[in-house]
Design a protein around this motif. Structure first.
Motif, PDB file in Angstrom:
ATOM      1  N   LEU A   1       2.218   5.405 -10.770  1.00 29.16           N
ATOM      2  CA  LEU A   1       1.695   4.055 -10.952  1.00 29.16           C
ATOM      3  C   LEU A   1       0.168   4.058 -10.964  1.00 29.16           C
ATOM      4  CD1 LEU A   1       2.782   1.045 -10.981  1.00 29.16           C
ATOM      5  CD2 LEU A   1       2.178   1.033  -8.573  1.00 29.16           C
ATOM      6  N   LEU A   2      -0.438   4.794 -10.036  1.00 31.54           N
ATOM      7  CA  LEU A   2      -1.897   4.845  -9.949  1.00 31.54           C
ATOM      8  C   LEU A   2      -2.527   5.533 -11.159  1.00 31.54           C
ATOM      9  CD1 LEU A   2      -2.287   5.705  -6.171  1.00 31.54           C
ATOM     10  CD2 LEU A   2      -2.929   3.557  -7.284  1.00 31.54           C
ATOM     11  N   SER A   3      -1.784   6.421 -11.825  1.00 28.51           N
ATOM     12  CA  SER A   3      -2.339   7.133 -12.973  1.00 28.51           C
ATOM     13  C   SER A   3      -2.327   6.292 -14.254  1.00 28.51           C
ATOM     14  CB  SER A   3      -1.567   8.436 -13.213  1.00 28.51           C
ATOM     15  OG  SER A   3      -0.280   8.160 -13.726  1.00 28.51           O
ATOM     16  N   ARG A   4      -1.609   5.183 -14.231  1.00 31.63           N
ATOM     17  CA  ARG A   4      -1.534   4.314 -15.408  1.00 31.63           C
ATOM     18  C   ARG A   4      -2.740   3.379 -15.450  1.00 31.63           C
ATOM     19  NH1 ARG A   4       4.811   2.761 -15.984  1.00 31.63           N
ATOM     20  NH2 ARG A   4       5.591   4.858 -15.640  1.00 31.63           N
ATOM     21  N   GLN A   5      -3.091   2.952 -16.633  1.00 26.74           N
ATOM     22  CA  GLN A   5      -4.205   2.030 -16.813  1.00 26.74           C
ATOM     23  C   GLN A   5      -3.659   0.630 -17.077  1.00 26.74           C
ATOM     24  OE1 GLN A   5      -7.456   2.937 -16.440  1.00 26.74           O
ATOM     25  NE2 GLN A   5      -6.620   4.906 -15.821  1.00 26.74           N
ATOM     26  N   TYR A   6      -3.793  -0.243 -16.106  1.00 21.37           N
ATOM     27  CA  TYR A   6      -3.336  -1.618 -16.250  1.00 21.37           C
ATOM     28  C   TYR A   6      -4.541  -2.499 -16.540  1.00 21.37           C
ATOM     29  CZ  TYR A   6       1.038  -0.070 -14.188  1.00 21.37           C
ATOM     30  OH  TYR A   6       2.214   0.573 -13.938  1.00 21.37           O
ATOM     31  N   GLN A   7      -4.399  -3.415 -17.475  1.00 23.24           N
ATOM     32  CA  GLN A   7      -5.520  -4.270 -17.857  1.00 23.24           C
ATOM     33  C   GLN A   7      -5.846  -5.319 -16.803  1.00 23.24           C
ATOM     34  OE1 GLN A   7      -4.696  -5.925 -21.683  1.00 23.24           O
ATOM     35  NE2 GLN A   7      -4.812  -3.967 -22.720  1.00 23.24           N
ATOM     36  N   ARG A   8      -4.837  -5.837 -16.126  1.00 23.52           N
ATOM     37  CA  ARG A   8      -5.060  -6.944 -15.204  1.00 23.52           C
ATOM     38  C   ARG A   8      -4.984  -6.552 -13.738  1.00 23.52           C
ATOM     39  NH1 ARG A   8      -0.775 -11.252 -17.155  1.00 23.52           N
ATOM     40  NH2 ARG A   8       0.016 -10.339 -15.267  1.00 23.52           N
ATOM     41  N   LEU A   9      -4.898  -5.271 -13.445  1.00 26.11           N
ATOM     42  CA  LEU A   9      -4.733  -4.841 -12.065  1.00 26.11           C
ATOM     43  C   LEU A   9      -5.780  -3.832 -11.655  1.00 26.11           C
ATOM     44  CD1 LEU A   9      -0.885  -4.180 -11.853  1.00 26.11           C
ATOM     45  CD2 LEU A   9      -2.120  -6.131 -10.944  1.00 26.11           C
ATOM     46  N   ASN A  10      -6.236  -3.948 -10.428  1.00 29.16           N
ATOM     47  CA  ASN A  10      -7.024  -2.920  -9.771  1.00 29.16           C
ATOM     48  C   ASN A  10      -6.187  -2.470  -8.584  1.00 29.16           C
ATOM     49  OD1 ASN A  10      -9.431  -3.132 -11.366  1.00 29.16           O
ATOM     50  ND2 ASN A  10      -9.696  -5.116 -10.409  1.00 29.16           N
ATOM     51  N   LEU A  11      -5.907  -1.178  -8.507  1.00 32.84           N
ATOM     52  CA  LEU A  11      -4.998  -0.665  -7.491  1.00 32.84           C
ATOM     53  C   LEU A  11      -5.736   0.180  -6.463  1.00 32.84           C
ATOM     54  CD1 LEU A  11      -2.131   0.492  -9.870  1.00 32.84           C
ATOM     55  CD2 LEU A  11      -2.260  -1.641  -8.580  1.00 32.84           C
ATOM     56  N   ALA A  12      -5.313   0.074  -5.215  1.00 30.03           N
ATOM     57  CA  ALA A  12      -5.803   0.916  -4.134  1.00 30.03           C
ATOM     58  C   ALA A  12      -4.593   1.439  -3.381  1.00 30.03           C
ATOM     59  CB  ALA A  12      -6.715   0.116  -3.209  1.00 30.03           C
ATOM     60  N   TYR A  13      -4.762   2.577  -2.731  1.00 29.36           N
ATOM     61  CA  TYR A  13      -3.645   3.253  -2.091  1.00 29.36           C
ATOM     62  C   TYR A  13      -4.071   3.702  -0.700  1.00 29.36           C
ATOM     63  CZ  TYR A  13      -0.001   6.906  -1.686  1.00 29.36           C
ATOM     64  OH  TYR A  13       1.041   7.694  -1.300  1.00 29.36           O
ATOM     65  N   VAL A  14      -3.442   3.175   0.327  1.00 29.43           N
ATOM     66  CA  VAL A  14      -3.736   3.534   1.712  1.00 29.43           C
ATOM     67  C   VAL A  14      -2.677   4.541   2.154  1.00 29.43           C
ATOM     68  CG1 VAL A  14      -3.976   2.692   4.078  1.00 29.43           C
ATOM     69  CG2 VAL A  14      -4.749   1.274   2.160  1.00 29.43           C
ATOM     70  N   THR A  15      -3.112   5.755   2.456  1.00 30.67           N
ATOM     71  CA  THR A  15      -2.173   6.814   2.815  1.00 30.67           C
ATOM     72  C   THR A  15      -2.008   6.984   4.315  1.00 30.67           C
ATOM     73  OG1 THR A  15      -3.928   8.460   2.741  1.00 30.67           O
ATOM     74  CG2 THR A  15      -2.653   8.125   0.723  1.00 30.67           C
ATOM     75  N   ASN A  16      -2.915   6.432   5.088  1.00 33.71           N
ATOM     76  CA  ASN A  16      -2.863   6.604   6.540  1.00 33.71           C
ATOM     77  C   ASN A  16      -2.689   5.251   7.224  1.00 33.71           C
ATOM     78  OD1 ASN A  16      -3.193   7.161   9.226  1.00 33.71           O
ATOM     79  ND2 ASN A  16      -5.122   8.269   8.998  1.00 33.71           N
ATOM     80  N   PRO A  17      -1.477   4.910   7.620  1.00 38.48           N
ATOM     81  CA  PRO A  17      -1.239   3.609   8.234  1.00 38.48           C
ATOM     82  C   PRO A  17      -1.807   3.484   9.641  1.00 38.48           C
ATOM     83  CG  PRO A  17       0.737   4.926   8.334  1.00 38.48           C
ATOM     84  CD  PRO A  17      -0.271   5.703   7.522  1.00 38.48           C
ATOM     85  N   ARG A  18      -2.334   4.568  10.188  1.00 36.79           N
ATOM     86  CA  ARG A  18      -2.888   4.527  11.547  1.00 36.79           C
ATOM     87  C   ARG A  18      -4.378   4.193  11.579  1.00 36.79           C
ATOM     88  NH1 ARG A  18       1.136   8.763  12.310  1.00 36.79           N
ATOM     89  NH2 ARG A  18       2.636   7.966  13.800  1.00 36.79           N
TER      90      ARG A  18
END
Length: 83
Positions: free
Chosen positions: A44-61
């Motif tokens: 999902l993060l590797s795709r280019q979406y026109q209307r979305l900016n994506l962030a990914y939090v890998t450490n829930p602590r």
């Protein structure tokens, strides 16, 4: 390279639907272990979406400030003055 099984396709469709059409647009992937969550999110993060900016939090602590700092950095927002 990603093989999209039926389960992967359904998961990706659910993620995309939620990101495009749900009002909150913040999601936590919390299914069972070994179900392909990380693989789907990486795809999902590797795709280019026109209307979305994506962030990914890998450490829930992380504490709240560190999570916000991480998200802002991934979205390209200057965080030097962030408290």
């Amino acid at each position: 390279m990603l093989y999209m099984s039926q389960t992967h396709r359904e998961g990706m469709a659910a993620l995309e639907w939620g990101l495009m059409y749900e009002s909150k647009r913040i999601f936590a992937a919390n299914r069972r272990e070994r179900t392909g969550k990380t693989t789907l999110i990486a795809s999902l993060l590797s795709r280019q979406y026109q209307r979305l900016n994506l962030a990914y939090v890998t450490n829930p602590r992380l504490d709240f400030e560190d999570i916000v700092r991480l998200i802002l950095t991934q979205l390209g927002v200057e965080v030097a003055g962030f408290v």
